[in-house]
Design an enzyme around this catalytic site. Structure first.
Site, PDB file in Angstrom:
ATOM      1  N   LYS A  47       0.867  -1.181   0.000  1.00  0.00           N
ATOM      2  CA  LYS A  47       0.000   0.000   0.000  1.00  0.00           C
ATOM      3  C   LYS A  47       0.901   1.228   0.000  1.00  0.00           C
ATOM      4  O   LYS A  47       1.971   1.218   0.625  1.00  0.00           O
ATOM      5  CB  LYS A  47      -0.879  -0.012   1.267  1.00  0.00           C
ATOM      6  CG  LYS A  47      -1.767   1.206   1.419  1.00  0.00           C
ATOM      7  CD  LYS A  47      -2.871   1.247   0.382  1.00  0.00           C
ATOM      8  CE  LYS A  47      -3.582   2.604   0.364  1.00  0.00           C
ATOM      9  NZ  LYS A  47      -4.501   2.754  -0.783  1.00  0.00           N
ATOM     10  N   SER A  72     -12.700   5.691  -3.169  1.00  0.00           N
ATOM     11  CA  SER A  72     -12.103   6.917  -2.657  1.00  0.00           C
ATOM     12  C   SER A  72     -11.535   6.602  -1.273  1.00  0.00           C
ATOM     13  O   SER A  72     -12.000   7.117  -0.259  1.00  0.00           O
ATOM     14  CB  SER A  72     -13.139   8.036  -2.570  1.00  0.00           C
ATOM     15  OG  SER A  72     -12.505   9.209  -2.099  1.00  0.00           O
ATOM     16  N   MET A  73     -10.532   5.702  -1.268  1.00  0.00           N
ATOM     17  CA  MET A  73      -9.987   5.212  -0.005  1.00  0.00           C
ATOM     18  C   MET A  73      -9.260   6.316   0.771  1.00  0.00           C
ATOM     19  O   MET A  73      -9.360   6.397   1.990  1.00  0.00           O
ATOM     20  CB  MET A  73      -9.015   4.053  -0.252  1.00  0.00           C
ATOM     21  CG  MET A  73      -9.586   2.889  -1.070  1.00  0.00           C
ATOM     22  SD  MET A  73     -11.035   2.151  -0.323  1.00  0.00           S
ATOM     23  CE  MET A  73     -10.278   1.263   1.014  1.00  0.00           C
ATOM     24  N   ASN A 127       4.187   7.136  -5.776  1.00  0.00           N
ATOM     25  CA  ASN A 127       2.826   7.285  -6.294  1.00  0.00           C
ATOM     26  C   ASN A 127       2.539   8.773  -6.529  1.00  0.00           C
ATOM     27  O   ASN A 127       2.335   9.521  -5.574  1.00  0.00           O
ATOM     28  CB  ASN A 127       1.846   6.672  -5.279  1.00  0.00           C
ATOM     29  CG  ASN A 127       0.408   6.720  -5.736  1.00  0.00           C
ATOM     30  OD1 ASN A 127       0.078   7.324  -6.754  1.00  0.00           O
ATOM     31  ND2 ASN A 127      -0.457   6.076  -4.969  1.00  0.00           N
ATOM     32  N   CYS A 130      -2.443   9.464  -6.875  1.00  0.00           N
ATOM     33  CA  CYS A 130      -3.645   9.093  -6.129  1.00  0.00           C
ATOM     34  C   CYS A 130      -4.697  10.193  -6.317  1.00  0.00           C
ATOM     35  O   CYS A 130      -4.440  11.360  -6.019  1.00  0.00           O
ATOM     36  CB  CYS A 130      -3.356   8.900  -4.642  1.00  0.00           C
ATOM     37  SG  CYS A 130      -4.889   8.504  -3.750  1.00  0.00           S
TER      38      CYS A 130
HETATM   39  N1  OXC Z   1      -5.415   5.111  -6.170  1.00  0.00           N
HETATM   40  C1  OXC Z   1      -4.489   5.353  -5.249  1.00  0.00           C
HETATM   41  O1  OXC Z   1      -3.369   5.710  -5.584  1.00  0.00           O
HETATM   42  N2  OXC Z   1      -4.826   5.206  -3.943  1.00  0.00           N
HETATM   43  C2  OXC Z   1      -6.080   4.691  -3.558  1.00  0.00           C
HETATM   44  N3  OXC Z   1      -7.021   4.646  -4.583  1.00  0.00           N
HETATM   45  C3  OXC Z   1      -6.674   4.783  -5.873  1.00  0.00           C
HETATM   46  O2  OXC Z   1      -7.493   4.645  -6.777  1.00  0.00           O
HETATM   47  C4  OXC Z   1      -6.545   5.390  -2.317  1.00  0.00           C
HETATM   48  O3  OXC Z   1      -5.989   5.103  -1.244  1.00  0.00           O
HETATM   49  O4  OXC Z   1      -7.424   6.245  -2.392  1.00  0.00           O
END
Ligand code: OXC
Length: 311
Positions: A47, A72-73, A127, A130
């Site tokens: 993650k 939409s984490m 990343n 997001c």
């Molecule tokens: N992409 C991300 O990079 N993170 C997660 N969802 C997503 O689609 C998140 O944690 O929202």
């Protein structure tokens, strides 16, 4: 005939090309252990880690769609130290990729400084895409900002580093991002993150299905496959051959994985389908891809990688 699904990113050898998409089944120690021991996935991605642990956005924040998902984490995770410790000390069954996502450029730089100064020698992925953190734009849509940031990063970062990209939709944007990325010694790009700021509506309740961000969220799964394939293809045509590609987006079957490889993917990751079907998806998709390759007489991924024909 036996087929060989082995692949690599730079010097890192994966016994097969399949990874989890970051965010799916990779937050807790138990989930990471599951992935590490699963014999049908080639490697794992953590993650995306932020400096401190986060609960993420309010619930509900994931919804299954007829042909995919919307989420939409908001980067729920156990914090950077936890993931750095995991990838540094867990007994390796397979290569691991440490995904990181600061809340600002300074935080990104700080996380990468910590990795540079640590014992960790594996792959890192920044990343930059997001879509779900309130108030934080997707950095990789800011071309000048991304260029400047990569310049600052590679001034000190000497370990293998890739970046997670958002989908691009205009050929001019593919040209622009590739021109920037080609200036830097990236190990890989991972394309695509979910398609940002989609919307799904429940017409009975006349409500959004997600609570955060007024219902806007990242779209993934089958729906995203054409966009993902186009991004893999367009970037493979433009990036230096030294930059490997992880194809992410819309993979539900061996056929979808085959298409990603034809477009040029070195590795393929599975997100929505892994979430919906569980770890068994690795075994099934492995088998389906192997069967397609056998039918076509291909022994290894190199036999057809990037060899998409144009009508
Ligand atoms: N992409 C991300 O990079 N993170 C997660 N969802 C997503 O689609 C998140 O944690 O929202």
């Amino acid at each position: 005939m036996t087929v060989n699904l082995a692949s690599k990113i730079q010097k890192f050898q994966f016994k097969n090309l399949f990874l989890n998409a970051s965010g799916v089944h990779c937050q807790s120690k138990e989930e990471l252990d599951d992935l590490r021991h699963d014999q049908f996935s080639g490697g794992l991605v953590t993650k995306s880690a932020t400096p401190n642990s986060r609960f993420g956005n309010p619930l509900p924040r994931y919804h299954s769609l007829p042909a995919g998902s919307i989420n939409s984490m908001g980067l729920p995770n156990e914090g950077f130290e936890f993931y750095l410790d995991y990838v540094t000390h867990a007994k390796m069954q397979k290569p691991m990729i440490l995904s990181v996502a600061g809340m600002s450029k300074d935080e990104d730089l700080d996380l990468l400084h910590q990795i540079q100064n640590s014992d960790y020698q594996g792959l890192t992925e920044l990343n930059l895409s997001c879509p779900n953190v309130i108030g934080k734009p997707q950095m990789a849509y800011d071309f000048a900002g991304s260029d400047q940031m990569l310049k600052e990063i590679f001034a000190f970062f000497k370990k293998p580093l890739g970046i997670k990209l958002p989908p691009y939709f205009d050929l001019v944007h593919f040209d622009r991002i590739a021109e920037i990325l080609n200036q830097y010694p990236l190990s890989h790009v991972n394309t695509i993150n979910s398609i940002g700021n989609g919307m799904w509506v429940d017409i009975e309740s006349e409500m959004t299905v997600l609570k955060p961000k007024g219902g806007f969220g990242g779209v993934g799964g089958s729906i995203a496959l054409p966009t993902a394939l186009a991004n893999v293809r367009a970037l493979r045509q433009r990036l230096n051959s030294s930059i490997d590609i992880i194809g992410t987006g819309g993979v539900t079957s061996g056929r979808d994985a085959f298409a990603h490889i034809l477009c040029g993917a070195n590795m393929v990751s599975i997100g929505t389908q892994l979430y919906e079907e569980g770890l068994g998806s690795f075994r099934r998709i492995n088998k389906e891809l192997s069967e397609i390759m056998e039918r076509k007489g291909y022994h290894s991924l190199d036999d057809f990688r990037g060899k998409l024909k144009i009508m």
